[in-house]
Scaffold this active site. Structure first.
Site, PDB file in Angstrom:
ATOM      1  N   GLY A 173       0.817  -1.215   0.000  1.00 55.58           N
ATOM      2  CA  GLY A 173       0.000   0.000   0.000  1.00 55.58           C
ATOM      3  C   GLY A 173       0.846   1.258   0.000  1.00 55.58           C
TER       4      GLY A 173
ATOM      5  N   SER B 117       0.897  -3.855   5.038  1.00 50.71           N
ATOM      6  CA  SER B 117       1.304  -4.242   6.389  1.00 50.71           C
ATOM      7  C   SER B 117       1.475  -3.015   7.270  1.00 50.71           C
ATOM      8  CB  SER B 117       2.624  -5.012   6.319  1.00 50.71           C
ATOM      9  OG  SER B 117       3.155  -5.123   7.610  1.00 50.71           O
TER      10      SER B 117
ATOM     11  N   VAL C  94       9.612   8.219   0.828  1.00 52.41           N
ATOM     12  CA  VAL C  94      10.139   9.268  -0.050  1.00 52.41           C
ATOM     13  C   VAL C  94       9.443   9.116  -1.413  1.00 52.41           C
ATOM     14  CG1 VAL C  94      12.409   9.699   0.969  1.00 52.41           C
ATOM     15  CG2 VAL C  94      12.088   7.735  -0.534  1.00 52.41           C
TER      16      VAL C  94
ATOM     17  N   LYS D  21       5.249  22.026 -10.176  1.00 53.35           N
ATOM     18  CA  LYS D  21       6.662  21.862 -10.561  1.00 53.35           C
ATOM     19  C   LYS D  21       6.800  22.207 -12.045  1.00 53.35           C
ATOM     20  CE  LYS D  21      10.024  18.093 -11.102  1.00 53.35           C
ATOM     21  NZ  LYS D  21      10.317  16.690 -10.770  1.00 53.35           N
TER      22      LYS D  21
ATOM     23  N   LEU E  57       8.875  -0.137  -6.736  1.00 59.76           N
ATOM     24  CA  LEU E  57      10.259  -0.429  -6.361  1.00 59.76           C
ATOM     25  C   LEU E  57      10.582  -1.913  -6.503  1.00 59.76           C
ATOM     26  CD1 LEU E  57      10.535   1.928  -3.252  1.00 59.76           C
ATOM     27  CD2 LEU E  57      11.533   2.288  -5.523  1.00 59.76           C
TER      28      LEU E  57
ATOM     29  N   ILE F 170       7.733   7.440 -10.314  1.00 56.70           N
ATOM     30  CA  ILE F 170       6.264   7.429 -10.353  1.00 56.70           C
ATOM     31  C   ILE F 170       5.798   7.394 -11.808  1.00 56.70           C
ATOM     32  CG2 ILE F 170       4.188   8.783  -9.766  1.00 56.70           C
ATOM     33  CD1 ILE F 170       5.768   9.571  -7.162  1.00 56.70           C
TER      34      ILE F 170
HETATM   35  C1  FAD Z   1      15.769   8.304  -1.974  1.00 51.03           C
HETATM   36  C2  FAD Z   1      14.606   8.113  -2.903  1.00 51.03           C
HETATM   37  C3  FAD Z   1      14.011   9.234  -3.488  1.00 51.03           C
HETATM   38  C4  FAD Z   1      12.958   9.066  -4.387  1.00 51.03           C
HETATM   39  N1  FAD Z   1      12.421  10.167  -5.000  1.00 51.03           N
HETATM   40  C5  FAD Z   1      11.474   9.990  -5.950  1.00 51.03           C
HETATM   41  C6  FAD Z   1      10.897  11.107  -6.612  1.00 51.03           C
HETATM   42  O1  FAD Z   1      11.192  12.275  -6.329  1.00 51.03           O
HETATM   43  N2  FAD Z   1       9.977  10.866  -7.567  1.00 51.03           N
HETATM   44  C7  FAD Z   1       9.596   9.603  -7.909  1.00 51.03           C
HETATM   45  O2  FAD Z   1       8.803   9.450  -8.835  1.00 51.03           O
HETATM   46  N3  FAD Z   1      10.063   8.539  -7.235  1.00 51.03           N
HETATM   47  C8  FAD Z   1      10.982   8.700  -6.276  1.00 51.03           C
HETATM   48  N4  FAD Z   1      11.449   7.605  -5.596  1.00 51.03           N
HETATM   49  C9  FAD Z   1      10.792   6.315  -5.791  1.00 51.03           C
HETATM   50  C10 FAD Z   1       9.482   6.288  -4.966  1.00 51.03           C
HETATM   51  O3  FAD Z   1       9.774   6.468  -3.605  1.00 51.03           O
HETATM   52  C11 FAD Z   1       8.731   4.978  -5.143  1.00 51.03           C
HETATM   53  O4  FAD Z   1       8.658   4.652  -6.470  1.00 51.03           O
HETATM   54  C12 FAD Z   1       7.325   5.091  -4.604  1.00 51.03           C
HETATM   55  O5  FAD Z   1       7.322   5.587  -3.298  1.00 51.03           O
HETATM   56  C13 FAD Z   1       6.624   3.774  -4.660  1.00 51.03           C
HETATM   57  O6  FAD Z   1       7.137   2.861  -3.715  1.00 51.03           O
HETATM   58  P1  FAD Z   1       6.417   1.459  -3.623  1.00 51.03           P
HETATM   59  O7  FAD Z   1       4.949   1.666  -3.476  1.00 51.03           O
HETATM   60  O8  FAD Z   1       6.834   0.604  -4.763  1.00 51.03           O
HETATM   61  O9  FAD Z   1       7.037   0.787  -2.300  1.00 51.03           O
HETATM   62  P2  FAD Z   1       6.839   1.176  -0.745  1.00 51.03           P
HETATM   63  O10 FAD Z   1       6.492   2.591  -0.531  1.00 51.03           O
HETATM   64  O11 FAD Z   1       8.046   0.643  -0.051  1.00 51.03           O
HETATM   65  O12 FAD Z   1       5.583   0.307  -0.283  1.00 51.03           O
HETATM   66  C14 FAD Z   1       5.686  -1.085  -0.019  1.00 51.03           C
HETATM   67  C15 FAD Z   1       4.377  -1.587   0.578  1.00 51.03           C
HETATM   68  O13 FAD Z   1       4.458  -3.011   0.666  1.00 51.03           O
HETATM   69  C16 FAD Z   1       3.938  -3.409   1.924  1.00 51.03           C
HETATM   70  N5  FAD Z   1       4.558  -4.667   2.326  1.00 51.03           N
HETATM   71  C17 FAD Z   1       5.861  -4.998   2.312  1.00 51.03           C
HETATM   72  N6  FAD Z   1       6.034  -6.249   2.801  1.00 51.03           N
HETATM   73  C18 FAD Z   1       4.799  -6.713   3.129  1.00 51.03           C
HETATM   74  C19 FAD Z   1       4.314  -7.914   3.711  1.00 51.03           C
HETATM   75  N7  FAD Z   1       5.126  -8.915   4.070  1.00 51.03           N
HETATM   76  N8  FAD Z   1       2.994  -8.045   3.898  1.00 51.03           N
HETATM   77  C20 FAD Z   1       2.128  -7.045   3.545  1.00 51.03           C
HETATM   78  N9  FAD Z   1       2.537  -5.876   2.997  1.00 51.03           N
HETATM   79  C21 FAD Z   1       3.855  -5.717   2.811  1.00 51.03           C
HETATM   80  C22 FAD Z   1       4.302  -2.264   2.866  1.00 51.03           C
HETATM   81  O14 FAD Z   1       3.454  -2.284   3.996  1.00 51.03           O
HETATM   82  C23 FAD Z   1       4.056  -1.057   1.970  1.00 51.03           C
HETATM   83  O15 FAD Z   1       2.685  -0.715   2.037  1.00 51.03           O
HETATM   84  C24 FAD Z   1      12.472   7.754  -4.668  1.00 51.03           C
HETATM   85  C25 FAD Z   1      13.045   6.655  -4.047  1.00 51.03           C
HETATM   86  C26 FAD Z   1      14.111   6.810  -3.168  1.00 51.03           C
HETATM   87  C27 FAD Z   1      14.722   5.605  -2.529  1.00 51.03           C
END
Ligand code: FAD
Length: 502
Positions: free
Chosen positions: A13, A40, A48, A79, A336, A349
């Site tokens: 999420g 979770s 971030v 932006k 990610l 994004i």
């Molecule tokens: C330093 C940094 C800067 C960034 N800046 C930018 C930016 O400026 N612009 C941009 O477009 N992108 C940026 N990004 C990338 C951006 O942060 C991600 O693409 C975005 O936040 C999406 O993350 P996500 O949803 O894939 O993962 P996450 O935000 O990590 O979410 C993972 C989810 O999985 C769930 N989960 C994990 N394990 C389990 C489990 N066992 N059971 C149930 N649930 C679980 C967690 O609860 C969470 O809800 C940046 C990344 C980094 C590292």
């Protein structure tokens, strides 16, 4: 007849999970597909990811969610592009602005390209992208990309927002629109004899079955990597950064809000400044091969000054790279879990949104089968590899000499043939439009962005002929006109106040 999946389980999420949930609910919710998302409360999100490209506008437009509805609860700002101070030491080119383009830029963009050609042909004329584009003038004047006298349809712009608040907003929207939310932690993932995921085990909700699984679980890739064994290809040889430290600071009390991201080069990496309506997001992105996290945090805190005193730092580390198979059997990775290069140009994004849209298209076109899986994987890989080229160009063009980090980046022999070809063609003054169209045709950034970075960082063949006066005057005139025209737009802070007031 197409057979719709009965149940779709999104794991995670964060921004990727909720964007996928909303898009899929919109596309398939009324066709009887049960869309469920598990997150979770124990694990949380990466915390971030606050800058975007203009593509995000399409996401909200498709979902019929106006800016006035989503921007205020996410502390969002506009932006106009990104400034890159200190990447180059070439006189007159120490900083440049990578603009988002507006319709009005068409004519001036042509002058810009013509002048670039003259400059590459050896005429000793200043040619700086900051003088040609409307959004550069808007950012300089801290204005919103919204004209006072008409709606903001003409300009392309992106956003900044608070990632945690955006997650909450998207969650509320998705659940209102019919997505089922389960708050629990997955403890195990079961694969059947065909290599498909059959179900996941949870701490409190027992086992959950689904026909299709969307892995949005973040860096660990709980389904695609850990359960299905997909290994990412490393890109560390191309770009060295693998770590970041984030420290937010308060917004000043000058009553102004920037309408650009700043990406400023530092000793062993670069710092982002992302203005929100409530705070400034700051982060230092670096390579752990060149400095320790303590050294970086010390340099960063000295640079931020007393604004950062007492504010906790968030340290992050990743293995830069991407999967080869983002869609495998009945699992597709979004976010990610697909891999991550680094935050430069704030593109993840955009990758998420593009992956969701292309997956939905391929899945539906194939009658909800795997028929177009290879197509999808190829498209996403081409897209990410194109981004890698463009991002690496920043490092290849740097002219800093202060640390081994910058020298090694510049001298790095590892780059794609495409990037090597473009750089070589630029330096040899070949027909760059042809070379760009042969090498970067399907990539995210248009040729204009390549012109901007190459000229913006002062990369030119040595001048051969005498100065040519006309383009200098023309450049000044375009800049003056842009500055004048920008004054017809709202100051950023004033427009946000109006938008937030409803
Ligand atoms: C330093 C940094 C800067 C960034 N800046 C930018 C930016 O400026 N612009 C941009 O477009 N992108 C940026 N990004 C990338 C951006 O942060 C991600 O693409 C975005 O936040 C999406 O993350 P996500 O949803 O894939 O993962 P996450 O935000 O990590 O979410 C993972 C989810 O999985 C769930 N989960 C994990 N394990 C389990 C489990 N066992 N059971 C149930 N649930 C679980 C967690 O609860 C969470 O809800 C940046 C990344 C980094 C590292």
């Amino acid at each position: 007849m197409a057979t719709m999946p009965e149940k779709l389980l999104i794991v995670g999420g964060g921004t990727s999970g909720w964007m996928a949930a909303l898009h899929m609910q919109d596309a398939w919710g009324d066709k009887g597909v049960d869309i469920c998302l598990i997150e979770s409360p124990m694990i949380g999100t990466v915390g971030v990811g606050e800058g975007t490209t203009p593509l995000l506008r399409n996401f909200f437009t498709r979902l019929v969610i106006p800016e006035s509805e989503w921007m205020p609860p996410c502390n969002a700002t506009y932006k106009c592009g990104i400034s890159f101070p200190d990447w180059s030491t070439v006189k007159g080119y120490e900083t440049y602005f990578h603009p988002f383009y507006s319709n009005r830029d068409k004519e001036y963009a042509q002058y810009f390209r013509d002048n670039c050609k003259r400059r590459r042909n050896g005429y000793d004329i200043p040619i700086h992208p900051d003088h040609y584009f409307l959004t550069a003038a808007l950012a300089r004047q801290r204005r919103a990309p919204v004209p006072r006298d008409k709606p903001a349809t003409e300009n392309l712009y992106g956003y900044h927002f608070d990632a945690a608040l955006m997650g909450e907003f998207l969650k509320e929207k998705a659940t209102q629109r019919g997505v089922t939310l389960i708050q629990d932690t997955i403890t195990d993932v079961s694969i059947n004899e065909h290599g498909d995921i059959s179900h996941v085990e949870t701490q409190h909700h027992g086992s959950i079955k689904a026909d299709l699984f969307v892995d949005c679980s973040g860096f660990k890739g709980l389904l695609i990597r850990q359960a299905m064994g997909e290994k990412p290809n490393s890109t560390k040889a191309y770009m060295f950064n693998d770590s970041a430290v984030a420290i937010p600071t308060p917004i000043g009390d000058r009553g102004e809000i920037m309408s650009e991201t700043i990406s400023k080069a530092m000793k062993c990496g670069w710092v982002w400044h992302i203005p929100l309506s409530s705070r400034i997001g700051n982060g230092y992105v670096y390579s752990s091969d060149y400095a320790s996290k303590d050294e970086i945090e010390t340099e960063f805190r000295e640079y931020l000054g007393e604004d950062a005193d007492g504010i906790e730092a968030l340290h992050l580390h990743w293995s830069p790279g991407r999967l080869e198979n983002h869609w495998k059997n009945n699992c597709v990775a979004i976010g990610l879990s697909q891999g991550f290069l680094e935050p430069l140009e704030a593109l993840m994004i955009n990758v998420i949104q593009t992956s969701i849209e292309r997956f939905a298209d391929c899945f539906e076109r194939g009658g909800f089968t795997n028929r177009y899986r290879e197509d999808f994987n190829g498209q996403v890989n081409g897209f990410i590899d194109g981004i890698l080229d463009y991002l690496q160009l920043h490092y290849k063009l740097n002219s800093r000499d202060d640390t081994a980090y910058w020298r090694d980046n510049r001298d790095n022999p590892n780059m794609s043939e495409r990037l090597a070809r473009v750089l070589d063609a630029w330096d040899r003054n070949e027909d760059i439009d042809r070379v760009l169209s042969e090498n970067i045709n399907h990539q995210l950034y248009p040729p204009l962005s390549w012109y901007c970075i190459l000229t913006g960082m002062g990369r030119f063949p040595e001048p051969r002929n005498g100065p040519l006066r006309l383009p200098v005057r023309q450049q000044q005139r375009v800049r003056d006109l842009s500055e004048q025209y920008a004054k017809t737009f709202y100051p950023h802070a004033e427009y946000l106040k109006k938008l937030y007031a409803g």
